[in-house]
Design an enzyme around this catalytic site. Structure first.
Site, mmCIF file in Angstrom:
data_model
loop_
_atom_site.group_PDB
_atom_site.id
_atom_site.type_symbol
_atom_site.label_atom_id
_atom_site.label_comp_id
_atom_site.label_asym_id
_atom_site.label_seq_id
_atom_site.Cartn_x
_atom_site.Cartn_y
_atom_site.Cartn_z
ATOM 1 C CG ASP A 1 -2.284 0.582 0.956
ATOM 2 O OD1 ASP A 1 -2.336 1.813 0.843
ATOM 3 O OD2 ASP A 1 -3.277 -0.153 0.858
ATOM 4 C CG HIS B 1 -5.433 3.627 1.089
ATOM 5 N ND1 HIS B 1 -4.939 2.390 0.765
ATOM 6 C CD2 HIS B 1 -6.749 3.607 0.770
ATOM 7 C CE1 HIS B 1 -5.909 1.640 0.255
ATOM 8 N NE2 HIS B 1 -7.019 2.359 0.254
ATOM 9 C CB SER C 1 -9.482 0.423 0.040
ATOM 10 O OG SER C 1 -8.652 0.584 -1.070
#
Length: 839
Positions: free
Chosen positions: A544, A582, A767
């Site tokens: 990520d 994120h 996600s």
């Protein structure tokens, strides 16, 4: 001769354009390292396109960057293969001017030209065809015999090169080359975060505004939750105020402009709804009212109302903020709902119906009359549905007045509380808020105000069997005398295999909506890995944007980065930092500690608290990276990560490749070949299905047959997330056997402090759904229930438990699943079973 001359001129033009493009696109770097620390750059890295933010369902190529896959057995030595390819290109380039004679002399290339439009950036290496070394990898041995041998010998070995298009075409004819395809952009699969670029100065300004508001509140006696010194949360407000049109800003940003509506005679008020775990506030509209009459001002025949627009994330963030975060242009707006801290507040909750499927009812008097049938009424009998986390809140749907007249809520249930509906929905939103409120929010005209929260049953049944019991109330900012009840069973009896022990949720910890929905938290508490031998521990690799290692809720096991520091783009190479936020959000869903890590803010608990996460950084500060970096990261896990205990990979990202594209089969072979290697090595690979409301087939790596593709569902609406990709219902049983659903709407988790000064954020997307499944896989392996040789073997164990849970009707609990899941396919879209945290 003329034809050759034209060809050469075209080649020269392409080369010139390629060199020019290379000057404006962004650079990445492959960190040549082994182990958790980052190393120095290993040469120049390819460049992402100089395009704007990624578009839904659109191929994004990385300019002049190619993945060159070598034939099996043709190049065991990648360095030797590289030398042969360079020589192949030189010979091809040298032959062209000779064939074109004097008329094409301008097309010949100097050595400096060659370096500028053909260079090797990195390599893709097969994992070693041997078992990982003993030591820190006792977990790898637990995969069973053959987990890292035989079929894991590797199917993809090659190079990533920077080259002009005509040079890439020349490479295709080389003896060592199997195929060549353009590198693609990988994007995070989160809704509303793209373009929301973090800004340290803005965060500092918001923190200062929060502190100022806190001082003002202290002076006036306003009720506020505890605030960290850098928290963005400014104040709390009672749920009743959310629908009364009384929320105003005293610190409006001077840049706020609304010509013709925001004038000296106007007063701005914000409309809002509860969101996330129901403790947060999401602003949905701002109205310009006449300061004297209170009426909505009009401009050229239109009401002066601005509404949240999910298609314009930056514009909406400026005016409305996000769930639980302040608006940039109105930073002092409250962002949380206050707790019920008094006996009178607790007493105003509504009784839980004896039948879970029955409607909730209440008699309500309004402050003013409304139209009802052919007349008017102010005293109504309300009927509503249960909503929100654990179905602990109420959404009013209809009301009956004297004489049987009926008033209906004009806003569909699926849009209640979101504020993001179509224009047709938004047109009726103010009436709906005034008369019906929203989920957990009472009607604005209600007098007295019912809380729209269900009370816990004060007399628990005497049945000795496990019964529903209150979960920790995720919206509570202070101890509350009326915790929200859970409709989930304490310990469903459908599964009787190995399970991790459970411990109570720590005081002050929030339970995100997704965890309650999949019963990762029950009356027994949450899974505990405490006391497990170090060698038995499972590590989850998070491929990520990095993981904030210093976050107090994080268990960080180390990291590796494929990025290069670049101040102009915000890219940075340290795997233990996360400018985008994120990766840390994903990691928190998996591992957030059950310890109330920071009492000054509302911390959360993860599905597998304390399970170590290993940061594999390929996404930049805007959530974008390269497909070739993703492949390299997965290969690194097989080559070295197994030795560090990585048995689960989380890939909350995707790249679109048009199934009609000439590259599609090549991309499929390369990406799915690497994913097959990982699966065969015993690694559970959980990937996001994608956020484009489309068939999974065009999205990688979700399209690969050996990954676990995770679709998203909405825990509050009990239905598929509108944005989630899906599998066609007529797909093969094998394809269906690898698709699973998990909560992916309004999920609160950790984030980097660069992204949000509080360290926590509510986000939605496949996600967010994917780490729910990755965490359950980790728990399954840790518990001893998952002992398969491949990742899909372990998925079969997880799905078998979910099937048992879906077939059960445990005492006090409705049948598991959601509308539109594998058992109730809608419109030919297969989304899989809802995953269950059985382990």
């Amino acid at each position: 001769m003329l034809r050759l001359f034209v060809v050469c001129i075209v080649c020269l033009t392409l080369t010139s354009q390629s060199i020019q493009a290379g000057r404006i696109i962004r650079r990445f770097n492959l960190a040549a390292q082994s182990g958790p620390s980052q190393g120095s750059p290993a040469g120049g890295r390819r460049l992402l396109t100089a395009s704007n933010e990624p578009s839904s369902g659109q191929e994004e190529l990385i300019t002049n960057t190619w993945v060159v896959v070598l034939k099996r057995g043709a190049a065991q030595d990648v360095a030797a293969a590289t030398a042969r390819l360079v020589q192949h290109v030189r010979l091809a380039r040298a032959a062209l001017p000779r064939a074109a004679a004097a008329g094409a002399a301008a097309a010949s290339s100097s050595s400096s030209d060659e370096e500028s439009d053909f260079s090797v950036l990195s390599s893709l290496q097969r994992p070693p065809n041997q078992a990982p070394q003993a030591g820190a990898a006792a977990a790898a041995a637990a995969a069973g015999p053959g987990a890292s041998s035989g079929s894991s010998s590797g199917s993809v070995q090659g190079l990533v090169v920077k080259a002009a298009a005509h040079v890439a075409q020349q490479l295709r004819s080389a003896d060592d080359v199997a195929y060549v395809f353009a590198d693609r952009v990988m994007s995070s699969q989160v809704e509303g975060l793209a373009g929301d670029t973090p800004d340290a100065a803005a965060a500092a300004a918001a923190a200062a505004a929060a502190a100022a508001t806190a001082d003002q509140a202290a002076a006036t006696g306003a009720v506020e939750p505890p605030l960290a010194s850098t928290a963005r949360r400014t104040s709390c407000v009672g749920a009743a105020a959310l629908s009364q049109g009384s929320i105003t800003s005293r610190a409006l940003n001077p840049n706020f402009k609304w010509p013709g509506c925001y004038t000296p005679r106007a007063r701005l008020v914000w409309m809002a709804s509860r969101c996330g775990d129901m403790s947060g506030i999401q602003y949905t509209a701002v109205l310009a009212l006449n300061r004297t009459t209170g009426a909505v001002l009009r401009l050229r025949g239109q009401d002066c109302i601005l509404r949240f627009d999910s298609s314009k994330p930056v514009w909406s963030q400026q005016r409305f903020g996000g769930c639980g975060t302040a608006a940039t242009w109105a930073p002092d707006l409250p962002t949380a709902t206050c707790s019920a801290t008094s006996a009178s507040a607790a007493a105003s909750c509504l009784p839980v119906p004896a039948d879970p499927a029955a409607a909730v009812t209440a008699d309500v008097r309004l402050s003013s009359e409304i139209k009802c049938g052919s007349g008017t009424a102010s005293r109504l009998r309300y009927s509503g549905i249960r909503c929100g986390p654990d179905n602990a809140f109420v959404q009013w749907r209809s009301a009956t007045g004297p004489g049987g007249c009926v008033v209906l809520n004009p806003v569909p249930a699926s849009s209640q509380g979101s504020g993001l509906g179509s224009n047709g929905v938004d047109r009726f939103q103010r009436f709906a808020n005034d008369v019906f409120g929203s989920c957990g929010v009472p009607p604005g005209k209600a007098e007295p105000v019912p809380s729209a929260i269900l009370c816990a049953d004060p007399k628990p049944p005497q049945d000795p069997k496990p019964q529903p019991s209150p979960n920790p109330d995720p919206q509570t900012l202070e101890p509350s005398p009326s915790p929200s009840p859970s409709s989930n069973p304490a310990a469903p009896t459908a599964y009787s295999g190995p399970r991790l022990p459970r411990v109570p949720v720590a005081a002050g910890e929030q339970v995100p909506a997704g965890l309650s929905r999949i019963e990762a938290v029950t009356a027994e508490g949450v899974a505990s890995t405490a006391g497990l031998p170090t060698g038995q521990q499972v590590v989850v690799g998070v491929i990520d944007s990095g993981v904030e290692a210093t976050h107090p809720d994080m268990t960080y096991a180390g990291g590796r980065s494929w990025l290069d520091a670049n101040a102009s783009t915000g890219a940075e190479d340290a795997p233990d930092t996360d400018a985008y936020g994120h990766g840390t959000h994903v990691a928190g869903i998996i591992t957030a500690l059950n310890s109330n890590a920071d009492p000054a803010v509302e911390s959360v608990v993860g599905i597998s608290p304390g399970t170590p996460v290993f940061s594999l950084k390929i996404l930049d500060a805007k959530g974008r990276g390269a497909m070739s970096d993703m492949l390299a990261a997965v290969q690194w896990v097989m080559a070295e990560g197994l030795a560090q205990g990585i048995r689960v990979i989380n890939l909350s990202l995707a790249a679109y490749v048009n199934p009609g594209s000439p590259d599609y089969q090549a991309v499929f072979d390369a990406v799915c070949g690497v994913m097959k290697d990982a699966n065969d090595a015993g690694i559970f690979v959980a990937v996001a299905a994608g956020n484009y409301g489309d068939d999974i087939k065009g999205y990688f790596p979700a399209a690969c047959p050996t990954v676990v593709a995770v679709t998203a569902m909405d825990p509050a609406g009990n239905e598929p997330a509108s944005f989630s990709n899906f599998l066609q219902a007529d797909s093969s049983d094998a394809d269906k056997a690898r698709v699973v659903a998990a909560p992916g709407v309004n999920i609160k988790s950790t984030t980097s402090y660069t992204r949000d000064a509080s360290g926590y954020k509510v986000l939605s997307g496949t996600s967010q759904a994917t780490p729910h499944v990755a965490a359950i896989a980790a728990n399954c392996i840790l518990s001893g229930a998952c002992t398969g040789k491949t990742g899909l073997d372990n998925l079969a164990t997880i799905l078998a438990a979910a099937q048992l849970r879906a077939a059960s009707t445990a005492s006090g609990s409705p049948q598991y699943g959601f509308s539109g899941d594998a058992s109730s396919t809608i419109n030919g879209k297969y989304r899989g079973l809802l995953v269950w945290s059985a382990f």
